[in-house]
Design an enzyme around this catalytic site. Structure first.
Site, PDB file in Angstrom:
ATOM      1  N   SER A  65      -5.567   3.818  16.584  1.00 14.04           N
ATOM      2  CA  SER A  65      -5.319   3.802  17.886  1.00 14.04           C
ATOM      3  C   SER A  65      -5.573   4.612  19.010  1.00 14.04           C
ATOM      4  O   SER A  65      -5.634   5.552  18.434  1.00 14.04           O
ATOM      5  CB  SER A  65      -3.452   3.424  17.495  1.00 14.04           C
ATOM      6  N   LYS A 122      -1.310   7.602  13.647  1.00 13.25           N
ATOM      7  CA  LYS A 122      -2.397   8.063  14.308  1.00 13.25           C
ATOM      8  C   LYS A 122      -3.224   9.033  14.613  1.00 13.25           C
ATOM      9  O   LYS A 122      -4.024   8.569  14.103  1.00 13.25           O
ATOM     10  CB  LYS A 122      -1.913   6.394  15.371  1.00 13.25           C
ATOM     11  N   VAL A 133       0.944  -1.170   0.306  1.00 13.53           N
ATOM     12  CA  VAL A 133       0.094   0.416  -0.014  1.00 13.53           C
ATOM     13  C   VAL A 133       0.622   1.584   0.158  1.00 13.53           C
ATOM     14  O   VAL A 133       0.034   2.198  -0.194  1.00 13.53           O
ATOM     15  CB  VAL A 133      -0.860  -0.015   1.205  1.00 13.53           C
ATOM     16  N   ASN A 174      -6.503  -0.759   7.385  1.00 17.35           N
ATOM     17  CA  ASN A 174      -5.904  -1.518   8.217  1.00 17.35           C
ATOM     18  C   ASN A 174      -4.346  -1.506   8.153  1.00 17.35           C
ATOM     19  O   ASN A 174      -3.828  -2.061   9.221  1.00 17.35           O
ATOM     20  CB  ASN A 174      -6.538  -3.175   8.450  1.00 17.35           C
ATOM     21  N   TYR A 214       4.251   6.366  15.656  1.00 15.94           N
ATOM     22  CA  TYR A 214       3.360   5.428  15.497  1.00 15.94           C
ATOM     23  C   TYR A 214       2.633   6.245  16.133  1.00 15.94           C
ATOM     24  O   TYR A 214       1.245   6.891  15.638  1.00 15.94           O
ATOM     25  CB  TYR A 214       3.354   4.241  16.580  1.00 15.94           C
TER      26      TYR A 214
HETATM   27  P1  NAD Z   1       0.098  -7.246  11.804  1.00 20.56           P
HETATM   28  O1  NAD Z   1       1.281  -7.131  12.674  1.00 20.56           O
HETATM   29  O2  NAD Z   1      -1.254  -8.627  12.526  1.00 20.56           O
HETATM   30  O3  NAD Z   1      -0.653  -7.114  10.688  1.00 20.56           O
HETATM   31  C1  NAD Z   1      -0.475  -5.826  10.136  1.00 20.56           C
HETATM   32  C2  NAD Z   1      -0.982  -6.466   8.507  1.00 20.56           C
HETATM   33  O4  NAD Z   1      -0.515  -5.013   7.938  1.00 20.56           O
HETATM   34  C3  NAD Z   1       0.729  -7.986   8.030  1.00 20.56           C
HETATM   35  O5  NAD Z   1      -1.130  -8.907   7.443  1.00 20.56           O
HETATM   36  C4  NAD Z   1       1.277  -7.418   7.283  1.00 20.56           C
HETATM   37  O6  NAD Z   1       1.718  -8.312   5.892  1.00 20.56           O
HETATM   38  C5  NAD Z   1       0.326  -6.119   6.579  1.00 20.56           C
HETATM   39  N1  NAD Z   1       1.391  -5.258   5.471  1.00 20.56           N
HETATM   40  C6  NAD Z   1       2.640  -4.689   6.342  1.00 20.56           C
HETATM   41  N2  NAD Z   1       2.786  -3.760   5.723  1.00 20.56           N
HETATM   42  C7  NAD Z   1       2.014  -3.536   4.489  1.00 20.56           C
HETATM   43  C8  NAD Z   1       2.116  -2.794   3.376  1.00 20.56           C
HETATM   44  N3  NAD Z   1       2.870  -1.924   3.506  1.00 20.56           N
HETATM   45  N4  NAD Z   1       0.960  -3.078   2.626  1.00 20.56           N
HETATM   46  C9  NAD Z   1       0.745  -3.874   2.595  1.00 20.56           C
HETATM   47  N5  NAD Z   1       0.189  -4.737   4.667  1.00 20.56           N
HETATM   48  C10 NAD Z   1       1.047  -4.208   4.149  1.00 20.56           C
HETATM   49  O7  NAD Z   1      -0.880  -6.224  13.143  1.00 20.56           O
HETATM   50  P2  NAD Z   1      -2.245  -5.865  13.243  1.00 20.56           P
HETATM   51  O8  NAD Z   1      -2.671  -5.729  15.340  1.00 20.56           O
HETATM   52  O9  NAD Z   1      -3.129  -6.590  13.157  1.00 20.56           O
HETATM   53  O10 NAD Z   1      -2.525  -3.958  12.808  1.00 20.56           O
HETATM   54  C11 NAD Z   1      -3.344  -3.688  12.376  1.00 20.56           C
HETATM   55  C12 NAD Z   1      -3.571  -2.298  12.630  1.00 20.56           C
HETATM   56  O11 NAD Z   1      -4.363  -2.276  13.481  1.00 20.56           O
HETATM   57  C13 NAD Z   1      -2.683  -1.173  11.930  1.00 20.56           C
HETATM   58  O12 NAD Z   1      -3.314  -0.290  11.775  1.00 20.56           O
HETATM   59  C14 NAD Z   1      -1.850  -1.183  13.568  1.00 20.56           C
HETATM   60  O13 NAD Z   1      -0.964  -0.247  13.368  1.00 20.56           O
HETATM   61  C15 NAD Z   1      -3.485  -0.895  14.173  1.00 20.56           C
HETATM   62  N6  NAD Z   1      -3.978  -1.099  15.479  1.00 20.56           N
HETATM   63  C16 NAD Z   1      -3.488  -2.424  16.392  1.00 20.56           C
HETATM   64  C17 NAD Z   1      -2.862  -2.179  17.678  1.00 20.56           C
HETATM   65  C18 NAD Z   1      -2.083  -3.529  18.505  1.00 20.56           C
HETATM   66  O14 NAD Z   1      -2.584  -3.706  19.559  1.00 20.56           O
HETATM   67  N7  NAD Z   1      -2.468  -5.185  18.153  1.00 20.56           N
HETATM   68  C19 NAD Z   1      -3.574  -1.141  18.428  1.00 20.56           C
HETATM   69  C20 NAD Z   1      -4.138  -0.541  18.096  1.00 20.56           C
HETATM   70  C21 NAD Z   1      -5.026  -0.587  16.685  1.00 20.56           C
END
Ligand code: NAD
Length: 263
Positions: free
Chosen positions: A142, A158, A64, A90, A154
């Site tokens: 977040s 966010k 992306v 996401n 981050y």
């Molecule tokens: P995760 O690492 O399990 O999943 C993230 C996904 O994004 C992965 O499948 C990865 O391959 C994909 N990705 C990364 N770079 C990419 C790119 N350049 N193009 C396309 N895909 C790409 O993480 P998650 O916890 O599921 O996080 C998902 C979202 O939720 C993120 O934006 C994260 O910031 C947000 N978030 C997560 C948390 C947490 O504690 N896990 C809390 C708040 C917000």
């Protein structure tokens, strides 16, 4: 409640893992058609074959942060399904680090991934939303966009995502498109648990082992004393993009077990 998502075409980025994967599964349960993007093609293939077996799924390896790649993907989704109704931005990552020495290139890469990419994808979807006279966007922000988590890139990005959500909610409202953000607290995903990710980084900072560090963080910071399950974030995302929730727009919804202290 009928969420009105049957046969609607939903784009989910970062769908191969964690929250995005559960988002895809939750939409499939509503009978939506799925268009999934991730850099992890093997993860998408496995998801389509196993958890999404029987669902109507289109997926592509998409980075992306690459404008051309996004353009092609959105075009291909429209070619495949004939419409685009919902966009879930996401894909993301996170990195702890000392603020004074945090690498500028990492900061820029995080901005490309979590700030510019969502804007780019919203803009690419607008013509299709206009065609439908309906659309919905959910951005994964977040709680660290609302109160500092000490992760300088981050937290900053966010916070920007929340403003992007608010600005686009105003811009797109006359086109009958709602735009919201979810603001999860810590979620039980590979972002914390995979090798080298936040759990290991927290362990290194606290001198505990990974499991102990994560449990300690939850107990000392989250009133519910546990991380969210990714399904708990997915359910809120699906609801915000549903037909009955369409009047909700410009909201940044905390899903955090009570962690945000502001009212
Ligand atoms: P995760 O690492 O399990 O999943 C993230 C996904 O994004 C992965 O499948 C990865 O391959 C994909 N990705 C990364 N770079 C990419 C790119 N350049 N193009 C396309 N895909 C790409 O993480 P998650 O916890 O599921 O996080 C998902 C979202 O939720 C993120 O934006 C994260 O910031 C947000 N978030 C997560 C948390 C947490 O504690 N896990 C809390 C708040 C917000």
């Amino acid at each position: 409640m009928d969420l009105g998502l049957k046969n609607r075409v939903v784009i989910v980025t970062g769908a191969a893992s964690g929250i995005g994967k559960q988002v895809a599964i939750a939409y499939a349960k509503e009978g939506a058609f799925l268009a999934l993007a991730d850099i992890n093609l093997a993860g998408l293939e496995a998801l389509a074959k196993k958890e999404l077996k029987g669902a109507n799924v289109y997926f592509e390896k998409v980075d992306v942060t690459d404008a051309k790649n996004c353009e092609m993907f959105v075009k291909n989704v429209h070619k495949h399904f004939g419409r685009i109704d919902v966009l879930v931005n996401n894909a993301g990552t996170a990195k702890m680090g000392d603020m004074a020495t945090f690498p500028e290139e990492t900061f820029r890469a995080h901005a490309e991934l979590m700030m510019y990419a969502p804007v780019r994808l919203i803009n690419l979807c607008i013509p299709y939303f206009k065609k439908n006279k309906w659309g919905s966007v959910v951005n994964t922000a977040s709680i660290f966009g609302k109160q500092p988590g000490g992760l300088i890139s981050y937290d900053t990005i966010k916070a920007a995502d929340i403003m992007i959500t608010k600005d686009y909610s105003n811009y797109l409202a006359p086109m009958n498109v709602n735009v919201n953000a979810v603001c999860p607290g810590p979620v039980d995903t590979p972002l914390w648990y995979a090798d080298g990710q936040l759990g290991d980084q927290l362990a290194a900072a606290t001198g505990m082992d990974k499991k102990g560090a994560i449990e300690w963080f939850a107990k000392t910071n989250i009133p519910m004393e546990r991380y969210a399950k990714p399904e708990e974030i997915a359910n809120a995302i699906v609801f915000l993009s549903s037909v009955p929730a369409h009047y909700i727009t410009g909201v940044a919804l905390d899903i955090d077990g009570g962690m945000v202290k502001g009212i």
